[in-house]
Design a protein around this motif. Structure first.
Motif, short mmCIF file in Angstrom:
data_model
loop_
_atom_site.label_atom_id
_atom_site.label_comp_id
_atom_site.label_asym_id
_atom_site.label_seq_id
_atom_site.Cartn_x
_atom_site.Cartn_y
_atom_site.Cartn_z
N PRO A 155 0.83 -1.38 -0.07
CA PRO A 155 0.12 0.04 -0.07
C PRO A 155 0.93 0.99 0.14
O PRO A 155 2.05 1.38 0.36
N ASP A 156 0.26 2.24 -0.70
CA ASP A 156 0.95 3.71 -0.50
C ASP A 156 1.23 3.95 1.06
O ASP A 156 0.11 3.65 1.95
N GLN A 157 2.42 4.28 1.34
CA GLN A 157 2.59 4.62 2.79
C GLN A 157 4.07 5.39 3.11
O GLN A 157 4.84 5.68 1.92
N ALA A 158 4.23 5.63 4.23
CA ALA A 158 5.58 6.34 4.77
C ALA A 158 6.21 5.24 5.09
O ALA A 158 6.12 4.67 6.29
N PHE A 159 7.21 4.74 4.64
CA PHE A 159 8.20 3.74 5.07
C PHE A 159 9.20 3.95 5.91
O PHE A 159 9.48 5.15 6.01
N LYS A 160 9.65 3.47 6.70
CA LYS A 160 10.83 3.66 7.75
C LYS A 160 11.99 2.88 7.25
O LYS A 160 12.16 1.75 7.43
N LEU A 161 13.05 3.92 6.89
CA LEU A 161 14.48 3.07 6.76
C LEU A 161 15.27 3.39 7.76
O LEU A 161 15.37 4.49 8.65
N LEU A 163 20.54 5.50 12.49
CA LEU A 163 19.84 6.45 11.67
C LEU A 163 18.51 6.20 11.19
O LEU A 163 18.58 4.94 11.08
N GLU A 164 17.62 6.91 10.96
CA GLU A 164 16.26 6.68 10.63
C GLU A 164 15.87 7.92 9.66
O GLU A 164 16.05 8.94 10.04
N ARG A 165 15.09 7.26 8.52
CA ARG A 165 14.54 8.39 7.73
C ARG A 165 13.33 7.85 7.28
O ARG A 165 12.96 6.60 7.40
N GLU A 166 12.37 9.02 7.11
CA GLU A 166 10.90 8.48 6.26
C GLU A 166 11.04 8.47 4.83
O GLU A 166 11.62 9.35 4.39
N ILE A 180 14.46 5.70 -5.76
CA ILE A 180 14.68 6.69 -4.68
C ILE A 180 16.00 6.49 -4.32
O ILE A 180 16.32 5.42 -3.54
N ARG A 181 16.69 7.54 -4.19
CA ARG A 181 17.84 7.61 -3.54
C ARG A 181 18.32 8.61 -2.41
O ARG A 181 17.67 9.75 -2.58
N LEU A 182 18.70 8.07 -1.51
CA LEU A 182 19.27 8.75 -0.32
C LEU A 182 20.71 8.94 -0.31
O LEU A 182 21.17 7.94 0.24
N ARG A 228 24.13 -2.26 8.29
CA ARG A 228 22.99 -2.93 7.16
C ARG A 228 21.81 -1.71 7.08
O ARG A 228 21.59 -1.06 7.96
N ALA A 229 21.30 -1.99 6.20
CA ALA A 229 20.04 -1.08 6.07
C ALA A 229 18.78 -2.13 6.00
O ALA A 229 18.59 -3.09 5.74
N GLU A 230 17.63 -1.47 6.86
CA GLU A 230 16.23 -2.11 6.81
C GLU A 230 15.23 -1.28 6.44
O GLU A 230 15.26 -0.03 6.53
N LEU A 231 13.89 -1.76 5.58
CA LEU A 231 13.09 -1.14 5.51
C LEU A 231 11.88 -1.77 6.19
O LEU A 231 11.64 -2.83 5.91
N TRP A 232 11.20 -0.91 6.98
CA TRP A 232 10.09 -1.12 7.65
C TRP A 232 8.79 -0.56 7.06
O TRP A 232 8.70 0.65 6.71
N GLY A 233 7.53 -1.51 7.24
CA GLY A 233 6.21 -0.78 6.67
C GLY A 233 5.05 -1.63 7.06
O GLY A 233 5.22 -2.76 7.72
N ILE A 234 3.83 -1.34 6.38
CA ILE A 234 2.77 -2.10 6.44
C ILE A 234 2.65 -3.04 5.32
O ILE A 234 2.62 -2.61 4.23
N VAL A 235 2.55 -4.33 5.68
CA VAL A 235 2.15 -5.28 4.66
C VAL A 235 1.13 -6.18 4.75
O VAL A 235 1.16 -6.78 6.24
N HIS A 236 -0.08 -6.32 4.48
CA HIS A 236 -1.28 -6.97 4.70
C HIS A 236 -1.86 -6.61 5.89
O HIS A 236 -2.36 -7.19 6.84
N GLY A 237 -1.76 -5.64 6.21
CA GLY A 237 -2.24 -4.84 7.30
C GLY A 237 -1.41 -5.01 8.66
O GLY A 237 -1.68 -4.70 9.73
N VAL A 238 -0.26 -5.46 8.49
CA VAL A 238 0.94 -5.79 9.71
C VAL A 238 2.08 -5.11 9.48
O VAL A 238 2.62 -4.57 8.38
N HIS A 239 2.52 -4.25 10.45
CA HIS A 239 3.84 -3.59 10.47
C HIS A 239 5.09 -4.53 10.61
O HIS A 239 4.98 -5.43 11.58
#
Length: 339
Positions: free
Chosen positions: A269-275, A285-288, A300-302, A316-327
């Motif tokens: 889904p469209d959203q603000a992911f947490k990197l 470090l954390e970025r939206e 998308i390049r940061l 390492r890098a991790e990407l967090w977000g909502i998948v199937h209604g689950v964080h």
């Protein structure tokens, strides 16, 4: 770096799968894979005819075998010939891994915390690993929608613990694919990186995993690079302390998110992911990251993300977000290392 989508844990009717190698290859091609590894239990007989099937479906088929014993399952890849799994001993598994290495292969723990006997004989890892430096990788995500399962979270934590100890062990995902069944659950993909200008071969893919040039996702391709005093370090590389010690502000991270990979074969889904950038020092470090399906298709390049000069063993890098209604954890990279 060119990134190839790989499925590194599969089975055919030569062990407990219910698919031929050609059916497996056809299904993998439909799902946008560039390579698969055939890892039948305790046999390599299913690889017969792999060259013609590989050419027909336009994907690499890596030779492998899942050592299946009472004390654990271990996936071996890239063997030049059969390595006898029957000699595995609970206190001498290191010798078995070294035998795989002598034959040009690599070895990794398969689903180390999956429920064992009687539900799955030997699935739970109980071998005594006296020298973890011989282990090439750990399958930290197993099955579909892997990141939400407790056994996979334990495997991910085990990998992190080993990185914190100073070991350089890669991490992968594996569907443990037995049948051509459709699923609505997210599929995890291991992307293996091949340096630009280098020919893609089975041997190069195995070597990429050996070196940690790998990133795992259920959606977008996530990559990480570190720059230090004019030098660039990609996944699996080692940053020398001499390089960034000269200039305390010289250490920068760059992250790329490519949402175009395997287009149409996954949905978020469209959203603000947490990197997050994390290391043995914890979260650094954390970025939206905002994304929607209507966005332009450019990655998308940061770039120029500042890192402190304090000593660390890995990042390492991790990407967090909502998948199937689950964080949930959506993607993670293998580390860039520091000496």
């Amino acid at each position: 770096m060119r990134w190839l989508a790989c499925e590194l844990h599969t089975h055919t009717l030569h062990s407990d799968g219910v698919q031929t190698l050609e059916e497996l290859a056809a299904g993998a091609a439909e799902l946008g894979f560039d390579a698969i590894a055939l890892t039948d239990h305790n046999t390599m007989s299913g690889l017969a005819g792999k060259e013609s099937i590989s050419n027909k479906y336009g994907l690499f088929i890596l030779p492998g075998m899942e050592w299946t014993t009472f004390y654990g399952h271990m996936v071996t890849l890239g063997l030049s010939e059969y390595a006898d799994w029957r000699r595995a001993d609970r206190s001498r598994i290191v010798e078995g891994i070294q035998a795989v290495h002598r034959l040009g292969g690599i070895a990794g723990l398969a689903h180390p915390f999956r429920i064992g006997s009687p539900a799955c004989t030997g699935c739970y890892w109980e071998y005594e690993v006296k020298d973890w430096s011989v282990v090439d990788y750990i399958e930290v995500w197993s099955g579909t929608f892997a990141s939400i399962h407790t056994n996979n979270r334990r495997a991910y934590a085990l990998w992190t613990d080993k990185l914190n100890e100073g070991l350089r062990i890669s991490a992968t995902s594996g569907r443990d694919w037995h049948a051509q069944k459709t699923t609505d659950e997210p599929l995890s993909i291991t992307y293996l990186g091949i340096p630009e200008g280098e020919e893609t071969t089975e041997e190069h893919l195995i070597d990429s995993l050996r070196k940690g040039q790998a990133t795992v996702t259920i959606g977008p391709l996530l990559t990480l690079a570190i720059s230090a005093n004019g030098h660039n370090f990609e996944l699996g590389s080692v940053v020398s302390s001499q390089l960034h010690a000269k200039d305390l502000g010289a250490l920068k991270a760059s992250v790329t998110l490519d949402f175009t990979v395997r287009s149409g074969l996954w949905i978020l889904p469209d959203q603000a992911f947490k990197l997050i950038l994390c290391s043995d020092r914890g979260q650094e470090l954390e970025r939206e990251v905002m994304w929607s399906r209507s966005n332009p298709k450019d990655p998308i390049r940061l770039s120029g993300l500042p890192l402190t000069p304090e000593p660390r063993k890995w990042l390492r890098a991790e990407l967090w977000g909502i998948v199937h209604g689950v964080h949930a954890l959506i993607a993670f990279t293998n580390p860039v290392y520091f000496d």
